[in-house]
Design an enzyme around this catalytic site. Structure first.
Site, PDB file in Angstrom:
ATOM      1  N   SER A 422       0.827  -1.208   0.000  1.00  0.00           N
ATOM      2  CA  SER A 422       0.000   0.000   0.000  1.00  0.00           C
ATOM      3  C   SER A 422       0.862   1.259   0.000  1.00  0.00           C
ATOM      4  O   SER A 422       1.965   1.268   0.545  1.00  0.00           O
ATOM      5  CB  SER A 422      -0.892  -0.015   1.247  1.00  0.00           C
ATOM      6  OG  SER A 422      -1.945   0.905   1.121  1.00  0.00           O
ATOM      7  N   PRO A 423       0.367   2.351  -0.600  1.00  0.00           N
ATOM      8  CA  PRO A 423       1.108   3.613  -0.534  1.00  0.00           C
ATOM      9  C   PRO A 423       1.325   4.048   0.916  1.00  0.00           C
ATOM     10  O   PRO A 423       0.395   4.053   1.721  1.00  0.00           O
ATOM     11  CB  PRO A 423       0.198   4.600  -1.271  1.00  0.00           C
ATOM     12  CG  PRO A 423      -0.662   3.751  -2.143  1.00  0.00           C
ATOM     13  CD  PRO A 423      -0.873   2.476  -1.389  1.00  0.00           C
ATOM     14  N   TYR A 582      -7.367  14.935   1.058  1.00  0.00           N
ATOM     15  CA  TYR A 582      -6.491  15.748   0.220  1.00  0.00           C
ATOM     16  C   TYR A 582      -7.343  16.450  -0.853  1.00  0.00           C
ATOM     17  O   TYR A 582      -8.568  16.360  -0.838  1.00  0.00           O
ATOM     18  CB  TYR A 582      -5.375  14.885  -0.362  1.00  0.00           C
ATOM     19  CG  TYR A 582      -4.488  14.302   0.731  1.00  0.00           C
ATOM     20  CD1 TYR A 582      -3.868  15.135   1.666  1.00  0.00           C
ATOM     21  CD2 TYR A 582      -4.287  12.931   0.850  1.00  0.00           C
ATOM     22  CE1 TYR A 582      -3.078  14.614   2.681  1.00  0.00           C
ATOM     23  CE2 TYR A 582      -3.501  12.401   1.870  1.00  0.00           C
ATOM     24  CZ  TYR A 582      -2.904  13.239   2.781  1.00  0.00           C
ATOM     25  OH  TYR A 582      -2.136  12.745   3.802  1.00  0.00           O
ATOM     26  N   ARG A 630      -8.010   5.948  -5.654  1.00  0.00           N
ATOM     27  CA  ARG A 630      -8.239   5.700  -4.226  1.00  0.00           C
ATOM     28  C   ARG A 630      -9.278   6.686  -3.719  1.00  0.00           C
ATOM     29  O   ARG A 630      -9.172   7.890  -3.950  1.00  0.00           O
ATOM     30  CB  ARG A 630      -6.955   5.825  -3.417  1.00  0.00           C
ATOM     31  CG  ARG A 630      -7.205   5.739  -1.901  1.00  0.00           C
ATOM     32  CD  ARG A 630      -5.951   5.569  -1.081  1.00  0.00           C
ATOM     33  NE  ARG A 630      -5.525   4.183  -1.047  1.00  0.00           N
ATOM     34  CZ  ARG A 630      -4.779   3.638  -0.073  1.00  0.00           C
ATOM     35  NH1 ARG A 630      -4.366   4.384   0.936  1.00  0.00           N
ATOM     36  NH2 ARG A 630      -4.426   2.378  -0.123  1.00  0.00           N
ATOM     37  N   ARG A 724       1.294  -1.461   7.089  1.00  0.00           N
ATOM     38  CA  ARG A 724       2.139  -1.750   8.248  1.00  0.00           C
ATOM     39  C   ARG A 724       2.779  -3.135   8.219  1.00  0.00           C
ATOM     40  O   ARG A 724       3.932  -3.278   8.624  1.00  0.00           O
ATOM     41  CB  ARG A 724       1.338  -1.544   9.535  1.00  0.00           C
ATOM     42  CG  ARG A 724       1.088  -0.068   9.838  1.00  0.00           C
ATOM     43  CD  ARG A 724       0.239   0.107  11.101  1.00  0.00           C
ATOM     44  NE  ARG A 724       0.032   1.518  11.408  1.00  0.00           N
ATOM     45  CZ  ARG A 724      -0.915   2.266  10.889  1.00  0.00           C
ATOM     46  NH1 ARG A 724      -1.747   1.749  10.009  1.00  0.00           N
ATOM     47  NH2 ARG A 724      -1.039   3.534  11.229  1.00  0.00           N
TER      48      ARG A 724
END
Length: 786
Positions: A422-423, A582, A630, A724
């Site tokens: 994942s980013p 964002y 996303r 993670r």
């Protein structure tokens, strides 16, 4: 042991009775009274299911109760799932059930034998009075707890009603298995949950069972459907008898044409109860008074009994009642929260059952079995290898290939497995240029076997950065640095794709590096922020300027220019970041877009600018290379993006050429209240996949390869992105292959690493000891032992 000598129990259900018996057994000198407003033979359910784990706790705490239960339990292993005339059976599950009346009888007899005073047909005194006259008051008065309501300002309950109606019935014959039957009617989808709780035995004598002449050879039957289906079918106008007859007719095949019976049964809506606190002074909540979990995972009585075990143990271990109650809540709260998350997942699966009806039959069955995320692919394989392998074959897994290692095609790109790195923002670039850290970070994870490795959010302009350490693609120098990384991945990790995520920080920019203060404004060197509307992210955040039409055009061109550089840098896939508050996400959410022009208002207006950016990027991005988007599928805040909005957003991007939707949630507003938990975001991806018909990437606390296999095989996701776990273990995918003994084409160990492709030996781990063992506790003289 605490000095609680005089104990009052409000409510004579299994939890309250068992708590009374345990506490009396721990200390025969205690004076314990149970108040129950109903008669001893009254009960409003039929069968009760208990797990082996719960039975083990009972066995160690009170062998007498355990042995009595053992004599009456019905045990079976199979689950039958009947859908569109086809039955699929999965075995190895291990259930134990008995009649609720018989359970109560056992607990009544045990309490009496120990000297507990049982007061039936008697309302308990007000809890305020009991707390003055007793050392401990246990409120086990159920989901409609009057005690909880009397102290609502202390316990602060949150009660949530859900979307289905259900009715609790019984049939006078034993099902052979736990049975789920789906009925597709002209009014909508209905489902039956059924299981046996009593079977006839050669030595059965009705006179020995004073509770309920129907208990021998019986099954619990729960009929459930969404509220709108219930009304369309006319159940809201039927009385109890008519409802029972109608249900028996709808599920005649499952019942073999036999009737159903009720016990003051009524259609109701399940209510999830959560309390901020479980105790107040010497008053404590137990069982459904403290928490509820949906019946589809069979947990109500189980949780209440386990509460009683834990409460008794804590009272034994702690020197004061206050310490014991605090320890009880500390121990039980995380266990209950986990169960409630699983129950919520199961509940919502059945609420949305209609989404899955067209799945292939075995996949549908697997989806149902794994709905709560507690039963997983590996767990089901252990329980029933033949069934699981049949599901895998239907899915298309080659022999010996776990679902996560099957390929997936997006446009001209075929990913060799379903794992995505994942980013993850690293905040380690200088002037937007990725350096050696990025080469090592992304290169290591590419070597680690994932099918797709994503960059962090790469910003399209200096003003679009989140922090001074964010990477960019607004210069040729940055593109050259990225090319160094993509070439390393393609050369040293052949078969691994690398994707770039393009974004603009919007109102969440000009902040400190994450480890210096996440979302905190820079103390100096700030740059001006822009957003859909002039709303700061936090009270101490900079107020952004509302973008003008001309500025919207400029930013759209910045995205397109960055996409062209990304293509020349050699990226295999491009993702447009429209999530997490964002810039583009800020246009999508009604909480952050207050515009009154064509770029605000309705969802169509809020979608306008993100779609314009997508179209501009898609126009310059090579046609054979896929694009994903996303999104935040919920803002976790009232008035924000809804699940229905998320489906519409996904459909809109798919219509414009998005090859998949990467479904995240939240981080849009600072006051969000996420419902964290294992795989907690995957239901949003699942819904988008089923309703919008677009491939999805699931993210959010997916931590094990078993989770990935389960989600892929159930059809809830096409790809799984993990963050993670890849920070903890860059070679997470390689190790997942080793742990599953997989050596096929879905993953490849780099030649220098092949010596490490076998899982190292580990030491022995002992099982935990029972929570409460009272086998040698003092026993009073029996006066009618069970």
């Amino acid at each position: 042991m605490t000095g609680a000598r005089r104990i009052a129990v409000i409510g004579g259900g299994p939890g309250g009775l068992y708590a009374a018996a345990l506490l009396k057994r721990l200390d025969p000198a205690r004076e314990i009274t149970v108040w129950e407003r109903n008669a001893p033979e009254d009960t409003f359910g039929f069968g009760v299911v208990l797990s082996d784990e719960t039975l083990g706790g009972i066995e160690h705490a009170d062998p007498v109760v355990y042995q009595a239960l053992q004599r009456d339990f019905v045990r079976w292993d199979d689950i039958d799932i009947v859908h569109r005339g086809t039955r699929h059976t999965s075995g190895g599950h291990g259930f134990a059930a008995l009649g609720r009346r018989r359970l109560l009888q056992i607990l009544h007899e045990r309490c009496r034998s120990l000297g507990v005073e049982l007061r039936f047909r008697t309302e308990a005194p007000h809890p305020a009075r009991l707390t003055e006259t007793h050392d401990l008051v246990i409120a086990a008065d159920g989901v409609h707890s009057a005690t909880r309501e009397a102290y609502a300002h202390i316990f602060r309950p949150q009660v949530t009603s859900h979307r289905c109606r259900y009715i609790w019935l019984a049939a006078d014959f034993p099902f052979d298995a736990f049975r789920f039957e789906i009925a597709e009617t002209e009014h909508g989808v209905m489902q039956l949950h059924g299981y046996p709780y009593a079977r006839p035995s050669p030595d059965h004598h009705p006179s020995t069972r004073p509770f309920g002449p129907h208990d021998p050879s019986s099954s619990t039957v729960i009929v459930e459907m969404r509220e709108e289906v219930w009304r369309a079918a006319g159940f809201d106008e039927l009385d109890e008898t008519e409802s029972v007859e109608r249900c028996a007719k709808i599920f005649a095949d499952a019942l073999g044409g036999r009737p159903l019976r009720s016990n003051k049964s009524a259609w109701t809506t399940f209510r999830t109860v959560v309390n901020e606190r479980w105790s107040h002074g010497n008053l404590v909540l137990l069982g459904d008074a403290a928490h509820t979990a949906h019946f589809s995972i069979g947990s109500g009585t189980k949780l209440a009994v386990e509460d009683a075990l834990a409460l008794a143990a804590c009272l034994r271990e702690r020197p004061s009642t206050a310490q014991a109650l605090a320890a009880y809540e500390e121990e039980r709260r995380p266990v209950v929260a986990s169960t409630q998350r699983a129950a919520r997942a199961s509940l919502e699966w059945f609420e949305n059952l209609g989404l899955y009806l067209d799945q292939p039959p075995r996949r549908f069955a697997f989806n149902l079995l794994t709905r709560s995320r507690r039963v997983t692919h590996a767990n089901l394989r252990l329980r029933d290898t033949r069934f699981t392998e049949a599901v895998e074959r239907e899915f298309g897994c080659p022999p010996g290939t776990p679902p996560m290692f099957t390929p997936f095609r997006l446009r001209g790109l075929t990913l060799r497995n379903r794992v995505v790195v994942s980013p993850m923002d690293m905040y380690s670039a200088v002037d937007g240029v990725p350096g050696d850290f990025h080469l090592v970070h992304l290169g290591a994870r590419a070597l680690g076997g994932a099918g797709l490795v994503m960059t962090e959010m790469v910003c399209v302009s200096p003003e679009g950065r989140i922090t001074p350490g964010c990477a960019g693609l607004w210069t040729g120098r940055q593109a050259d640095a990225w090319r160094r990384i993509t070439e390393f991945v393609h050369r040293q990790a052949p078969g691994t794709a690398i994707g770039v995520q393009l974004g603009h920080s919007g109102r969440k920019g000009s902040t400190k590096l994450m480890w210096e203060g996440m979302d905190e404004p820079l103390p100096e060197g700030n740059w001006p922020l822009v957003a859909a509307s002039p709303l700061p992210y936090r009270p101490d955040s900079q107020v952004p300027r509302e973008l003008s039409r001309a500025q919207l055009t400029d930013i759209r061109e910045q995205f397109a220019s960055a996409a062209g550089r990304a293509a020349r840098a050699g990226f295999d896939l491009l993702e447009l970041h429209c999530a997490h508050g964002y810039l583009l996400s800020g246009f999508l959410s009604p909480l952050t877009n207050h515009r009154t022009d064509a770029y605000g208002g309705s969802l169509e207006g809020r979608l306008r600018f993100p779609l314009e950016v997508f179209d501009a990027v898609r126009a310059v991005w090579p046609g054979e290379r896929p694009m994903t988007v996303r999104i935040s599928a919920t803002d976790w805040a009232e008035g924000g993006t809804t699940a229905e909005d998320a489906v519409a957003i996904a459909r809109a991007f798919a219509a414009h050429g998005a090859d998949a939707v990467d479904v995240s949630t939240g981080q849009v507003v600072a006051g969000e209240r996420p419902e964290f938990g294992r795989s907690y975001q995957t239901p949003f991806a699942d819904r988008i996949r089923q309703e919008a018909g677009v491939p999805v990437v699931a993210v959010g606390a997916i931590s094990s390869w078993d989770d990935v296999n389960s989600l892929i095989l159930a059809g809830r996701a096409d790809l799984c992105a993990l963050a993670r776990p890849h920070l903890y273990d860059p070679h997470w995918t390689l190790h997942a292959a080793a742990e599953q003994d997989y050596r096929g084409p879905g993953v490849a160990w780099p030649v220098p690493y092949r010596a490490g492709s076998r899982r190292p030996q580990t030491g022995r781990a002992d099982a935990p000891k029972p929570r409460l063992t009272l086998a040698h506790a003092a026993e009073p003289t029996p006066s009618g032992e069970v």
